[in-house]
Design a protein around this motif. Structure first.
Motif, PDB file in Angstrom:
ATOM      1  N   PRO A 363       0.655  -1.221  -0.152  1.00 53.26           N
ATOM      2  CA  PRO A 363      -0.197   0.079  -0.022  1.00 53.26           C
ATOM      3  C   PRO A 363       0.789   1.248  -0.079  1.00 53.26           C
ATOM      4  O   PRO A 363       1.913   1.276   0.400  1.00 53.26           O
ATOM      5  CB  PRO A 363      -0.871   0.063   1.437  1.00 53.26           C
ATOM      6  CG  PRO A 363       0.157  -0.890   2.056  1.00 53.26           C
ATOM      7  CD  PRO A 363       0.538  -2.070   1.377  1.00 53.26           C
ATOM      8  N   ALA A 364       0.223   2.273  -0.634  1.00 55.22           N
ATOM      9  CA  ALA A 364       1.164   3.329  -0.861  1.00 55.22           C
ATOM     10  C   ALA A 364       1.367   4.161   0.681  1.00 55.22           C
ATOM     11  O   ALA A 364       2.566   4.730   0.622  1.00 55.22           O
ATOM     12  CB  ALA A 364       0.506   4.509  -1.550  1.00 55.22           C
ATOM     13  N   ASP A 365       0.812   3.930   1.319  1.00 55.77           N
ATOM     14  CA  ASP A 365       1.049   4.692   2.736  1.00 55.77           C
ATOM     15  C   ASP A 365       1.710   3.863   3.888  1.00 55.77           C
ATOM     16  O   ASP A 365       1.828   4.187   4.837  1.00 55.77           O
ATOM     17  CB  ASP A 365      -0.311   5.191   3.260  1.00 55.77           C
ATOM     18  CG  ASP A 365      -1.492   4.325   3.819  1.00 55.77           C
ATOM     19  OD1 ASP A 365      -1.062   3.196   3.321  1.00 55.77           O
ATOM     20  OD2 ASP A 365      -2.169   4.409   4.411  1.00 55.77           O
ATOM     21  N   GLY A 366       1.815   2.488   3.337  1.00 54.07           N
ATOM     22  CA  GLY A 366       2.672   1.555   4.174  1.00 54.07           C
ATOM     23  C   GLY A 366       3.789   1.999   5.058  1.00 54.07           C
ATOM     24  O   GLY A 366       3.913   1.867   6.216  1.00 54.07           O
ATOM     25  N   ARG A 367       4.926   2.562   4.364  1.00 56.70           N
ATOM     26  CA  ARG A 367       6.182   3.182   5.035  1.00 56.70           C
ATOM     27  C   ARG A 367       5.635   4.482   5.655  1.00 56.70           C
ATOM     28  O   ARG A 367       6.323   4.213   6.995  1.00 56.70           O
ATOM     29  CB  ARG A 367       6.970   3.460   3.886  1.00 56.70           C
ATOM     30  CG  ARG A 367       8.395   3.809   4.373  1.00 56.70           C
ATOM     31  CD  ARG A 367       9.332   4.116   3.148  1.00 56.70           C
ATOM     32  NE  ARG A 367      10.795   4.171   3.649  1.00 56.70           N
ATOM     33  CZ  ARG A 367      11.161   5.138   4.228  1.00 56.70           C
ATOM     34  NH1 ARG A 367      10.612   6.181   4.794  1.00 56.70           N
ATOM     35  NH2 ARG A 367      12.524   5.167   4.594  1.00 56.70           N
TER      36      ARG A 367
END
Length: 461
Positions: A363-367
């Motif tokens: 997912p794009a916001d995982g980090r």
């Protein structure tokens, strides 16, 4: 470097912290023959009033007592235990079995309510009979006023359910004793959990299908009556055990208990009057609550029916502004400013940096969520270390969550962070999870089957 023990004024040899570490390791090694000693394959859900509310991710009382017992054998002078993420209070009630002063805080008002009930120094022995009177009062009530102003109530509660919950709430308010009301509020909270339209198979709010809701015939008053009887019985079993262990005097717990609403990132601000503490025992969140264990969502519906003034003056009713507000206020729930910048965090934990750099694009916001959580966790560690004594032990029970199918090495990251803050990881134990309520897989990956228990010592003069 060689550490030499010294003698006190009576020429008694005083062991060094390293001597105590060695003694603790020897005590722990003696348990190694039993692979389930830290896992407790067989459990008693009524142990220490553990069952009065089904709170998420509850620790096992027997395991916590065993951990405490090992540390106390090595350090018998310990007088207090602190849990900065106390949840339903299992660490605290475990400390009560040893006559310790117990202190804890949590950002979730429902956790504070449950813990205040379980850790009360003195209690009302007729609470079971009072609960029966509350049931009778509710059954005789013919008013149709709904005692909650929550938005979208019809989605979560059938009309008859709302009516009976309102009658119970009015009856509870008539009780004069604060601890009794708190006990009854906790029982009502579990009644709400079981009679709402929310599924009970997960902690996230998710309404049952309309066809299933229509088939359900529920009486919150009847559910409350049965729960009150069970809760009273398990609670008195807990108090009897404390009494048998000589931890009660004239029916009152012999030491201090103090439970507060509070954000651990600011623990040093509101524990200054009683800190420092001798021992820390806790299980922190494994990631931001919005995407791991949604403690706040799980508490949202029950809290709609509870009088906040009976929880704590600091309990903020604005935590019910949305279903996600409590989780948003928790670690990593929202962007915040603190001294733990991303640069400082990743420098302190190379393992976290390696994991973060290896995350996939989706997912794009995982980090970002990972870094946000650990920045807040770092701020919590700073605050925690300010309220515990030099050379005190910390018992951390942690699980390695998954992001995008990859397991976060939570135990190793925690080890690096605390060692960077002048602490020593004495040893790490493994606890197998035999009684897990969550499914074996969630939407993205396999869920945890074991936890790590880190025994850490704060290095001090």
């Amino acid at each position: 470097m060689t550490f030499v023990a010294h003698r006190d004024a009576n020429q008694q040899l005083i062991p060094t912290p390293q001597d105590v570490d060695a003694k603790l390791l020897k005590i722990l090694d003696a348990k190694a023959d039993d692979p389930d000693f830290w896992s407790s394959k067989d459990r008693d859900r009524t142990d220490s009033a553990h069952n009065i509310f089904q709170y998420p991710a509850m620790m096992v009382p027997l395991v916590q007592r065993r951990l405490l017992g090992a540390v106390l054998e090595a350090r018998p002078e310990i007088k207090s235990v602190y849990d900065p993420f106390m949840g339903s209070g299992t660490s605290l009630v475990s400390g009560m079995h040893y006559g310790l002063n117990v202190y804890g805080n949590d950002i979730n008002p429902l956790a504070v309510l449950i813990s205040r009930v379980r850790t009360a120094r003195s209690v009302e022995f007729t609470v079971g009979a009072i609960a029966e009177q509350v049931v009778s009062e509710a059954m005789a009530d013919r008013r149709d006023t709904i005692e909650t102003s929550m938005a979208n109530r019809e989605k979560w509660f059938q009309a008859d359910v709302s009516l009976e919950l309102s009658r119970l709430r009015r009856a509870i308010r008539k009780c004069n004793d604060l601890w009794v009301r708190r006990f009854l509020w906790v029982t009502l909270a579990e009644t709400v959990r079981l009679t709402s339209n929310d599924r009970t198979s997960t902690y996230k709010l998710h309404a049952r299908p309309a066809s299933e809701i229509e088939r359900r015939a529920l009486s919150p008053i009847a559910v409350f009556r049965d729960l009150a009887r069970e809760n009273a019985a398990s609670f008195w079993a807990f108090r009897r055990r404390l009494n048998e262990g000589k931890q009660l005097k004239s029916a009152e717990y012999i030491a201090q208990t103090d439970v507060r609403v509070g954000d651990t990132r600011n623990a040093k601000d509101y524990w200054g009057n009683v800190a420092p503490f001798d021992l820390l025992m806790t299980s922190p969140p494994y990631g931001d609550n919005l995407t791991t264990v949604t403690y706040g969502q799980h508490s949202y519906l029950p809290l709609q029916w509870i009088d906040f003034k009976d929880i704590d003056p600091a309990a903020d009713v604005a935590t019910l502004r949305t279903t996600q507000e409590i989780d948003r206020r928790s670690l990593g729930g929202a962007a915040s400013e603190n001294v733990w910048t991303e640069e400082k965090l990743l420098a302190a934990s190379p393992r976290l940096k390696h994991f973060a750099d290896g995350l996939p694009a989706k997912p794009a916001d995982g980090r970002a969520r990972l870094i946000r959580f650990y920045r807040d966790f770092g701020a919590s560690l700073d605050s925690i270390l300010n309220v515990i004594t030099p050379n005190s032990y910390m018992i951390w029970t942690v699980g390695n969550r998954n992001i995008a199918g990859q397991q976060v090495p939570t135990d190793l990251v925690l080890g690096e962070l605390v060692e960077g803050l002048k602490c020593k990881v004495v040893t790490t134990l493994t606890r197998r999870i035999h009684h897990k309520r969550m499914p074996d897989r969630n939407a993205s990956s396999a869920t945890m089957r074991e936890e790590k228990i880190l025994l850490v010592r704060k290095i001090g003069a």
